[in-house]
Design an enzyme around this catalytic site. Structure first.
Site, mmCIF file in Angstrom:
data_model
loop_
_atom_site.group_PDB
_atom_site.id
_atom_site.type_symbol
_atom_site.label_atom_id
_atom_site.label_comp_id
_atom_site.label_asym_id
_atom_site.label_seq_id
_atom_site.Cartn_x
_atom_site.Cartn_y
_atom_site.Cartn_z
ATOM 1 N N GLN A 81 -13.348 2.672 -3.104
ATOM 2 C CA GLN A 81 -13.527 1.577 -2.499
ATOM 3 C C GLN A 81 -14.983 1.527 -1.675
ATOM 4 O OE1 GLN A 81 -10.429 0.203 0.304
ATOM 5 N NE2 GLN A 81 -9.489 -0.928 -1.315
ATOM 6 N N ARG A 110 -3.110 5.063 -4.602
ATOM 7 C CA ARG A 110 -1.906 4.161 -4.187
ATOM 8 C C ARG A 110 -0.796 4.417 -5.561
ATOM 9 N NH1 ARG A 110 -4.412 -1.679 -2.733
ATOM 10 N NH2 ARG A 110 -5.943 -1.037 -1.316
ATOM 11 N N TRP A 165 0.778 -1.192 -0.064
ATOM 12 C CA TRP A 165 0.085 0.075 0.042
ATOM 13 C C TRP A 165 0.831 1.155 0.017
ATOM 14 C CZ3 TRP A 165 -2.293 -3.385 4.111
ATOM 15 C CH2 TRP A 165 -3.045 -4.163 3.665
ATOM 16 N N HIS A 217 -6.830 3.101 1.577
ATOM 17 C CA HIS A 217 -7.983 2.197 1.493
ATOM 18 C C HIS A 217 -9.131 2.823 2.443
ATOM 19 C CE1 HIS A 217 -5.748 -0.113 4.973
ATOM 20 N NE2 HIS A 217 -5.652 1.113 5.037
ATOM 21 N N ALA A 240 -15.047 -6.665 9.012
ATOM 22 C CA ALA A 240 -14.771 -5.598 8.156
ATOM 23 C C ALA A 240 -14.507 -6.030 6.822
ATOM 24 C CB ALA A 240 -13.805 -4.835 8.643
ATOM 25 N N VAL A 249 -6.968 -7.635 10.393
ATOM 26 C CA VAL A 249 -8.207 -8.679 10.562
ATOM 27 C C VAL A 249 -7.494 -10.081 11.092
ATOM 28 C CG1 VAL A 249 -9.977 -7.612 9.444
ATOM 29 C CG2 VAL A 249 -8.437 -9.138 8.132
HETATM 30 C C1 FA5 Z 1 -7.657 -3.589 1.176
HETATM 31 O O1 FA5 Z 1 -7.612 -2.276 0.575
HETATM 32 C C2 FA5 Z 1 -8.142 -3.473 2.509
HETATM 33 N N1 FA5 Z 1 -8.456 -2.394 3.319
HETATM 34 C C3 FA5 Z 1 -9.555 -4.527 2.335
HETATM 35 C C4 FA5 Z 1 -10.108 -4.826 3.722
HETATM 36 C C5 FA5 Z 1 -11.049 -4.069 4.313
HETATM 37 C C6 FA5 Z 1 -9.373 -6.151 4.133
HETATM 38 C C7 FA5 Z 1 -11.544 -4.613 5.705
HETATM 39 C C8 FA5 Z 1 -9.893 -6.464 5.567
HETATM 40 C C9 FA5 Z 1 -10.834 -5.744 6.182
HETATM 41 P P1 FA5 Z 1 -6.836 -4.670 -1.150
HETATM 42 O O2 FA5 Z 1 -5.775 -4.033 -1.314
HETATM 43 O O3 FA5 Z 1 -7.153 -6.067 -1.439
HETATM 44 O O4 FA5 Z 1 -7.577 -4.436 0.284
HETATM 45 O O5 FA5 Z 1 -8.130 -3.852 -1.810
HETATM 46 C C10 FA5 Z 1 -9.526 -4.105 -1.733
HETATM 47 C C11 FA5 Z 1 -10.201 -4.127 -3.157
HETATM 48 O O6 FA5 Z 1 -9.925 -2.733 -3.566
HETATM 49 C C12 FA5 Z 1 -9.572 -5.096 -4.371
HETATM 50 O O7 FA5 Z 1 -10.091 -6.104 -4.149
HETATM 51 C C13 FA5 Z 1 -9.753 -4.123 -5.399
HETATM 52 O O8 FA5 Z 1 -11.291 -4.439 -5.801
HETATM 53 C C14 FA5 Z 1 -9.985 -2.730 -5.327
HETATM 54 N N2 FA5 Z 1 -8.491 -2.194 -5.433
HETATM 55 C C15 FA5 Z 1 -7.328 -2.258 -4.902
HETATM 56 N N3 FA5 Z 1 -6.289 -1.823 -5.579
HETATM 57 C C16 FA5 Z 1 -6.983 -1.206 -6.465
HETATM 58 C C17 FA5 Z 1 -6.617 -0.336 -7.648
HETATM 59 N N4 FA5 Z 1 -5.191 0.002 -7.873
HETATM 60 N N5 FA5 Z 1 -7.529 0.055 -8.467
HETATM 61 C C18 FA5 Z 1 -8.624 -0.369 -8.644
HETATM 62 N N6 FA5 Z 1 -9.235 -1.105 -7.632
HETATM 63 C C19 FA5 Z 1 -8.354 -1.380 -6.562
#
Ligand code: FA5
Length: 349
Positions: free
Chosen positions: A220, A206, A157, A180, A317, A263
């Site tokens: 998100q 990001r 991240w 996020h 969450a 988590v």
């Molecule tokens: C998270 O960002 C965690 N905060 C999610 C979470 C919440 C986990 C609560 C536990 C409890 P992750 O990096 O996997 O997780 O991103 C979650 C979702 O955001 C991804 O599955 C995707 O759908 C979206 N996402 C992430 N990065 C990008 C990106 N660069 N562009 C578009 N969508 C994205």
């Protein structure tokens, strides 16, 4: 001759006063003063007049000529003033029409439409919206979520940091663009007492290698659900409720172990691939499933930081990318189209 002069005077005064345009006046002017016009023809007859008559007729002729010229020029100014005012009115009407046309054609951005649909869906289950800032502290985005400085999870991240000199806020923590919507978790936990059912929606950032599935600026959607006895079964149910409502009744949700420091246990949530319905295709890499969200049971340390006793309460969450889901729902092959501002693309929705 005098009578003729007076008749011309009367006829043309009437004609001038009833003329409607500058063009009408030009025609009258030529009829009167042009070559072979009334004035020209009259003056040619002067040579036949006796000297005494010429004196009288000559001065009357000059008076009438001056009067007609003046009447024409006064009327010309009057018409001009009316035309300019009319032009103003026309411009106003034109601008008004443009605005009306815009009003008719505009519509919400497809991602906004999609997000409204998601919010409605969770409203039905009693979730209410919470807010969290897009510019936040390192503490709220990382540390309080069990991701201290130098933790390897920070590599996933990486983000954009705000220059210290432009930091006008009274905090010693570094400011950054949130990575996020999980930065809402600590605020939700601190400001509410269980049972808690809240959701956050918004823009995240990001330092990303941009491609068809990754943007540096993206959306998100996150839910936080805390109560006595909340378990992974609730997570499974909510995920399936969500995917079936948005993508279709034949879509299933699958939880897969995944590491998120805030988590325990953590999961990646997959949905049946909408393109091949689970049989395997190019888009899902022949797996039959597509990862759409990250989630898990809220870590006891995070609950404690929010003032909630983890021995009494548990919570889940869950964070999903609405743009990634919109890609599946509408069959969009490249996520970057959504923020391209390309009207040919946007007007399809
Ligand atoms: C998270 O960002 C965690 N905060 C999610 C979470 C919440 C986990 C609560 C536990 C409890 P992750 O990096 O996997 O997780 O991103 C979650 C979702 O955001 C991804 O599955 C995707 O759908 C979206 N996402 C992430 N990065 C990008 C990106 N660069 N562009 C578009 N969508 C994205």
């Amino acid at each position: 001759m005098e009578e003729k002069l007076k008749k011309i005077q009367q006829d043309y005064i009437n004609k001038i006063s009833s003329s409607k345009s500058l063009k009408d006046l030009d025609i009258i002017f030529i009829e009167l003063f042009g070559k072979n016009g009334e004035v020209d023809q009259l003056s040619r007859q002067f040579k036949d007049l006796a000297k005494e008559d010429l004196k009288i007729v000559g001065s009357l002729f000059n008076l009438i000529k001056q009067e007609l010229e003046k009447t024409i020029s006064t009327k010309r100014e009057e018409i001009k003033a009316r035309v300019y005012k009319g032009l103003e009115d026309e411009t106003f009407t034109f601008q008004h029409q443009v605005l009306e046309a815009k009003k008719r054609k505009g519509h919400l951005h497809p991602v906004t439409q999609f997000e409204n649909e998601i919010v409605k869906l969770f409203n039905k289950l009693g979730f209410v919206q919470a807010d969290a800032p897009q510019i936040d502290t390192d503490f709220n985005n990382f540390e309080v979520l069990n991701i201290p400085a130098e933790h390897p999870a920070r590599d996933m991240w990486d983000t954009f940091y705000i220059d210290k000199s432009s930091n006008t806020q009274t905090t010693n923590h570094k400011l950054l663009l949130r990575t996020h919507t999980s930065n809402s978790q600590i605020r939700i936990l601190k400001n509410n007492k269980p049972p808690i059912r809240m959701m956050t929606l918004g823009r995240c950032f990001r330092y990303e290698n941009v491609d068809a599935r990754h943007e540096h600026t993206f959306e998100q959607f996150e839910i936080v659900y805390v109560d006595k006895g909340v378990s992974m079964a609730n997570l499974q149910f909510l995920s399936e409720y969500f995917f079936k409502s948005i993508l279709g009744k034949d879509i299933k949700a699958r939880l897969r172990p995944k590491y998120y420091p805030f988590v325990e246990p953590g999961v990646g949530i997959d949905a049946t691939c909408v393109f091949c319905k689970g049989s395997g295709c190019k888009i899902c890499g022949n797996i039959g499933w597509l990862e759409l969200a990250g989630a898990g049971m809220i870590h006891p340390k995070v609950l404690e930081a929010g003032g909630i006793n983890p021995k009494e309460y548990s919570g889940i969450a869950w964070g999903v990318g609405p743009e990634r889901m919109a890609m599946l729902k509408y069959g969009i092959e490249d996520l970057r189209l959504l923020k391209s501002g390309d009207l040919n693309f946007l007007e399809k929705f």
